[in-house]
Design an enzyme around this catalytic site. Structure first.
Site, PDB file in Angstrom:
ATOM      1  CG  ASP A 208      -0.093  -0.002   2.521  1.00 49.61           C
ATOM      2  OD1 ASP A 208       0.228   1.095   3.011  1.00 49.61           O
ATOM      3  OD2 ASP A 208       0.232  -1.098   3.030  1.00 49.61           O
ATOM      4  CG  ASP A 210       1.867   4.815   5.696  1.00 51.86           C
ATOM      5  OD1 ASP A 210       1.364   3.877   6.335  1.00 51.86           O
ATOM      6  OD2 ASP A 210       2.428   5.773   6.244  1.00 51.86           O
TER       7      ASP A 210
END
Length: 288
Positions: A208, A210
């Site tokens: 991802d 973040d």
């Protein structure tokens, strides 16, 4: 002595096609039990050991992982090279979910973990200026490229305590430091591997962006798990390619991992705690 690869990773990374003579081994250490049993076997003629960092079924939090016991247990088995596979968030646009990054530096922001095998009664100071074995990291990158993965060589891993993900302000702070990825398990694992004089490299699997990214302002756990599962399949291919590159006798590396304890022990021989000497026999016996 021939090299032996120890893989520390999540569920599914020990399910590798072609693993010969597989056997789950139970071990005890002076630091307690490791996260789980350890799967041993051979791949392409090279001895390998697979340790589920959080335990099968994911029973350990990032803070409760028995890092010292894990490293001690791997060294008991004869592991010489530790390859850590870790899910991370990206702190840079160029490192997208699904990519891999070969870590070469860490920023340790953890605070609730035992970070050393040494302590009162037997004091040791080991350099971790270069916490990753450059030679082993290069082989991991080579293996990743051979399997067609998108891999970035070199990057800084921020190790946070967890188990919560970052606030946006924290995420922006780490970005301002120039860090590349963020995770919860890289430390003290790398420090302990160095104290044990093991070659250590980290393969970071990006799941991802973040929470700093405008299109990912909150980390979606379901999304992270989905990407992690896809990355695990890619990581298995990478690990399958590694034994052929690493086969053969152990050699001295450019980072000096095997000599990390030279001049590191500060406590005078006559003042060393016998119990500490006993506890440190596996990981630091050479230095004592």
């Amino acid at each position: 002595m021939d090299r032996m690869i120890g893989v520390i990773g999540g569920s599914g990374l020990y399910d590798i096609a072609g693993l010969e003579e597989p056997a789950w081994v139970s071990l005890e250490t002076p630091w307690g039990a490791p996260s789980d049993q350890i799967l041993t076997g051979r791949l392409s003629g090279v001895k390998m050991a697979f340790l589920p960092r959080h335990g099968r079924g994911h029973v350990h939090t990032p803070s409760s992982v028995p890092y010292r016991a894990n490293i001690d247990a791997l060294k008991q088995l004869g592991v010489t090279d530790v390859v850590a596979v870790s899910a991370v968030g990206s702190l840079k646009e160029a490192y997208a979910p699904g990519d891999f990054l070969i870590v070469d530096q860490y920023i340790d922001r953890t605070f609730a973990r035992e970070k050393s095998f040494f302590g009162p009664g037997l004091v040791g100071h080991v350099s971790v200026a270069h916490p990753v074995c450059a030679d082993l990291a290069a082989l991991c990158a080579q293996a990743a490229k051979s399997t067609g993965l998108t891999v970035h060589e070199g990057g800084t891993y921020v190790a946070m305590e967890g188990p919560q993900f970052s606030t946006k302000a924290e995420s922006e702070l780490y970005r301002s430091w120039g860090a590349d990825v963020i995770g919860m398990t890289g430390m003290p694992e790398a420090k302990l591997a160095r104290e044990a004089e093991l070659h250590y490299a980290c393969i970071a699997m990006i799941t991802d962006y973040d929470c700093w990214h405008p299109d990912h302002d909150a980390v979606d756990v379901a999304q992270v798990i989905a990407v992690a599962q896809k990355n695990a399949a890619k990581a298995r291919d990478l690990l399958s390619a590694l034994p052929e590159l690493i086969a053969g006798p152990q050699e001295t590396c450019a980072t000096g991992c095997g000599a990390a304890l030279d001049c590191a022990v500060m406590t005078a021989p006559g003042k060393r705690d016998p119990e500490m000497i006993h506890r440190l026999q596996t990981v630091a016996g050479r230095g004592l």
